[in-house]
Design a protein around this motif. Sequence first.
Motif, PDB file in Angstrom:
ATOM      1  N   ILE A 271       0.595  -1.165  -0.340  1.00 35.47           N
ATOM      2  CA  ILE A 271       0.027   0.166   0.138  1.00 35.47           C
ATOM      3  C   ILE A 271       0.949   1.036  -0.107  1.00 35.47           C
ATOM      4  O   ILE A 271       1.675   1.342   0.569  1.00 35.47           O
ATOM      5  N   ASN A 272       0.476   2.303  -0.959  1.00 33.03           N
ATOM      6  CA  ASN A 272       1.150   3.293  -1.609  1.00 33.03           C
ATOM      7  C   ASN A 272       0.378   4.459  -0.910  1.00 33.03           C
ATOM      8  O   ASN A 272      -0.626   4.282  -1.174  1.00 33.03           O
ATOM      9  N   GLY A 273       0.578   5.026   0.115  1.00 31.94           N
ATOM     10  CA  GLY A 273       0.044   6.328   0.353  1.00 31.94           C
ATOM     11  C   GLY A 273       0.061   7.484   1.745  1.00 31.94           C
ATOM     12  O   GLY A 273       1.674   6.758   1.924  1.00 31.94           O
ATOM     13  N   LEU A 274      -0.221   7.822   2.237  1.00 30.38           N
ATOM     14  CA  LEU A 274      -0.165   9.075   3.279  1.00 30.38           C
ATOM     15  C   LEU A 274      -0.494   8.465   4.469  1.00 30.38           C
ATOM     16  O   LEU A 274      -1.912   7.775   3.948  1.00 30.38           O
ATOM     17  N   PRO A 275      -0.133   8.659   5.637  1.00 31.48           N
ATOM     18  CA  PRO A 275      -0.445   8.088   6.795  1.00 31.48           C
ATOM     19  C   PRO A 275      -1.853   9.499   7.082  1.00 31.48           C
ATOM     20  O   PRO A 275      -1.328  10.638   6.447  1.00 31.48           O
ATOM     21  N   ILE A 276      -2.429   8.920   7.549  1.00 27.64           N
ATOM     22  CA  ILE A 276      -3.876   9.371   8.158  1.00 27.64           C
ATOM     23  C   ILE A 276      -3.271  11.145   8.966  1.00 27.64           C
ATOM     24  O   ILE A 276      -3.975  11.732   8.017  1.00 27.64           O
ATOM     25  N   GLN A 277      -2.487  10.881   9.441  1.00 25.56           N
ATOM     26  CA  GLN A 277      -2.665  12.581  10.466  1.00 25.56           C
ATOM     27  C   GLN A 277      -1.991  13.198   8.688  1.00 25.56           C
ATOM     28  O   GLN A 277      -2.299  14.807   8.658  1.00 25.56           O
ATOM     29  N   LYS A 278      -1.055  13.056   8.264  1.00 25.11           N
ATOM     30  CA  LYS A 278      -0.852  13.651   6.922  1.00 25.11           C
ATOM     31  C   LYS A 278      -2.072  13.801   6.106  1.00 25.11           C
ATOM     32  O   LYS A 278      -2.410  15.270   5.653  1.00 25.11           O
ATOM     33  N   TYR A 279      -2.898  12.952   5.607  1.00 25.42           N
ATOM     34  CA  TYR A 279      -3.574  13.195   4.714  1.00 25.42           C
ATOM     35  C   TYR A 279      -4.797  14.164   5.464  1.00 25.42           C
ATOM     36  O   TYR A 279      -5.235  15.154   4.443  1.00 25.42           O
ATOM     37  N   VAL A 280      -4.879  14.170   7.102  1.00 29.82           N
ATOM     38  CA  VAL A 280      -6.152  14.714   7.427  1.00 29.82           C
ATOM     39  C   VAL A 280      -5.322  16.994   7.308  1.00 29.82           C
ATOM     40  O   VAL A 280      -6.754  17.203   6.284  1.00 29.82           O
ATOM     41  N   ILE A 281      -4.494  16.891   7.186  1.00 32.13           N
ATOM     42  CA  ILE A 281      -3.854  18.580   6.608  1.00 32.13           C
ATOM     43  C   ILE A 281      -3.742  18.776   5.306  1.00 32.13           C
ATOM     44  O   ILE A 281      -4.535  19.548   5.221  1.00 32.13           O
ATOM     45  N   THR A 282      -3.775  17.515   4.604  1.00 35.67           N
ATOM     46  CA  THR A 282      -3.770  18.358   3.110  1.00 35.67           C
ATOM     47  C   THR A 282      -5.270  17.968   2.377  1.00 35.67           C
ATOM     48  O   THR A 282      -5.385  18.510   1.090  1.00 35.67           O
ATOM     49  N   ALA A 283      -5.719  17.176   2.717  1.00 31.46           N
ATOM     50  CA  ALA A 283      -6.753  16.700   1.629  1.00 31.46           C
ATOM     51  C   ALA A 283      -7.855  17.759   1.981  1.00 31.46           C
ATOM     52  O   ALA A 283      -8.310  18.702   2.748  1.00 31.46           O
ATOM     53  N   SER A 284      -8.863  18.471   0.812  1.00 33.52           N
ATOM     54  CA  SER A 284      -9.875  18.685   0.727  1.00 33.52           C
ATOM     55  C   SER A 284     -10.706  18.834   1.722  1.00 33.52           C
ATOM     56  O   SER A 284     -11.094  16.967   2.482  1.00 33.52           O
ATOM     57  N   PRO A 285     -11.947  19.319   1.449  1.00 34.97           N
ATOM     58  CA  PRO A 285     -12.887  19.013   2.952  1.00 34.97           C
ATOM     59  C   PRO A 285     -13.551  17.548   2.606  1.00 34.97           C
ATOM     60  O   PRO A 285     -14.056  16.760   3.328  1.00 34.97           O
ATOM     61  N   GLY A 286     -13.843  17.901   1.193  1.00 34.13           N
ATOM     62  CA  GLY A 286     -15.202  16.597   0.713  1.00 34.13           C
ATOM     63  C   GLY A 286     -13.954  15.059   1.097  1.00 34.13           C
ATOM     64  O   GLY A 286     -14.751  14.045   0.766  1.00 34.13           O
ATOM     65  N   GLU A 287     -13.088  15.091   0.397  1.00 28.96           N
ATOM     66  CA  GLU A 287     -11.964  14.115   0.497  1.00 28.96           C
ATOM     67  C   GLU A 287     -12.316  13.898   1.693  1.00 28.96           C
ATOM     68  O   GLU A 287     -12.073  12.377   2.233  1.00 28.96           O
ATOM     69  N   LEU A 288     -11.914  14.575   2.865  1.00 30.31           N
ATOM     70  CA  LEU A 288     -11.831  13.825   3.825  1.00 30.31           C
ATOM     71  C   LEU A 288     -12.837  13.460   4.577  1.00 30.31           C
ATOM     72  O   LEU A 288     -12.814  12.441   5.084  1.00 30.31           O
ATOM     73  N   ARG A 289     -14.156  14.040   3.890  1.00 31.01           N
ATOM     74  CA  ARG A 289     -15.507  13.769   4.792  1.00 31.01           C
ATOM     75  C   ARG A 289     -15.919  11.588   3.737  1.00 31.01           C
ATOM     76  O   ARG A 289     -16.090  11.479   4.230  1.00 31.01           O
ATOM     77  N   VAL A 290     -14.864  11.395   2.833  1.00 34.93           N
ATOM     78  CA  VAL A 290     -14.756  10.430   2.201  1.00 34.93           C
ATOM     79  C   VAL A 290     -14.992   9.127   2.540  1.00 34.93           C
ATOM     80  O   VAL A 290     -15.457   8.524   2.890  1.00 34.93           O
ATOM     81  N   ILE A 291     -13.255   9.761   3.232  1.00 36.60           N
ATOM     82  CA  ILE A 291     -12.355   9.180   3.224  1.00 36.60           C
ATOM     83  C   ILE A 291     -12.577   8.937   5.707  1.00 36.60           C
ATOM     84  O   ILE A 291     -12.906   7.603   5.585  1.00 36.60           O
ATOM     85  N   LEU A 292     -13.518   9.384   6.168  1.00 37.57           N
ATOM     86  CA  LEU A 292     -13.615   9.756   7.335  1.00 37.57           C
ATOM     87  C   LEU A 292     -14.802   8.692   6.935  1.00 37.57           C
ATOM     88  O   LEU A 292     -15.283   7.434   7.913  1.00 37.57           O
ATOM     89  N   ARG A 293     -15.827   8.934   6.431  1.00 36.97           N
ATOM     90  CA  ARG A 293     -17.456   7.188   6.451  1.00 36.97           C
ATOM     91  C   ARG A 293     -16.624   5.899   6.058  1.00 36.97           C
ATOM     92  O   ARG A 293     -16.911   5.056   6.440  1.00 36.97           O
ATOM     93  N   ASP A 294     -15.887   5.609   5.088  1.00 37.76           N
ATOM     94  CA  ASP A 294     -15.392   5.108   4.463  1.00 37.76           C
ATOM     95  C   ASP A 294     -14.609   4.799   5.636  1.00 37.76           C
ATOM     96  O   ASP A 294     -14.587   3.633   6.260  1.00 37.76           O
ATOM     97  N   LEU A 295     -14.221   4.791   6.520  1.00 40.76           N
ATOM     98  CA  LEU A 295     -13.541   4.010   7.575  1.00 40.76           C
ATOM     99  C   LEU A 295     -14.096   3.720   8.661  1.00 40.76           C
ATOM    100  O   LEU A 295     -13.556   2.583   9.266  1.00 40.76           O
TER     101      LEU A 295
END
Length: 243
Positions: free
Chosen positions: A114-138
């Motif tokens: 799995i290549n990607g960003l740790p959640i703490q870095k993603y939270v800082i860089t993601a747009s609100p819409g992207e972050l909402r999708v990820i939170l719901r998925d999680l």
Amino acid sequence: MNNYNILVRVCERINCPGNYLNLVLSELSKLGVTEILSDGGVEFMGVRLLGKGQNSFVFKCRIDYDHYACKIRRFDSPRPNLLNEGNYLRLANSVGVGPRIIDYADNVLIMELINGLPIQKYVITASPGELRVILRDLLWQCRKLDSIGLAHNELSRPQDHIIINGSKAYIIDFESASLNSRVSNVAQLINALIMGKGFIQSRVRSVIGVNINFDELRNAIRRYKATRSNTDFIHILMLLNLG
């Protein structure tokens, strides 16, 4: 042997017992690992790793022409083997959670890379819409784990156990997992990412865009932990404006 030189180099520098190294090399061969690579975001003893913990090293490896993550138990780990972790990751995979497991033995576990960003870095860089999708998925992934009674047990530290790749979240590292219906992954994740104090939690709450009534949310979580019902889980999502 040359294709495993990266592992041999690490073992030489940390004084691995010879019988341990021979056992690991044998397991790598039997599992079809073609090569151990020096590649990843962690530097250790002049070698690049995907991850390093108290109980294991995670190397990038190759099987034929495909690349995977290869977890190798440290010789000084208090854990006797990786069999429980392999079994629990396979169980998580059965409900669509975690990196896909490829194969495993006592001291080696091979899984999807799995290549990607740790959640703490993603939270800082993601747009609100992207972050909402990820939170719901999680939260839905945590719900799936709860439904089979599989507790990850480390989601109170999501920064070490959640990677975001595009629009997909991955819960990784089932090393401490257990079959424990009393532990709720949903509750652990909400406590860590939403209800806790800190910049990350403040950012998540601001993206959710709702003034959370923490007493009401705690009561809803308590009900969900008691019933494990979809109805009570959906109620939590609604309170978080993620329904």
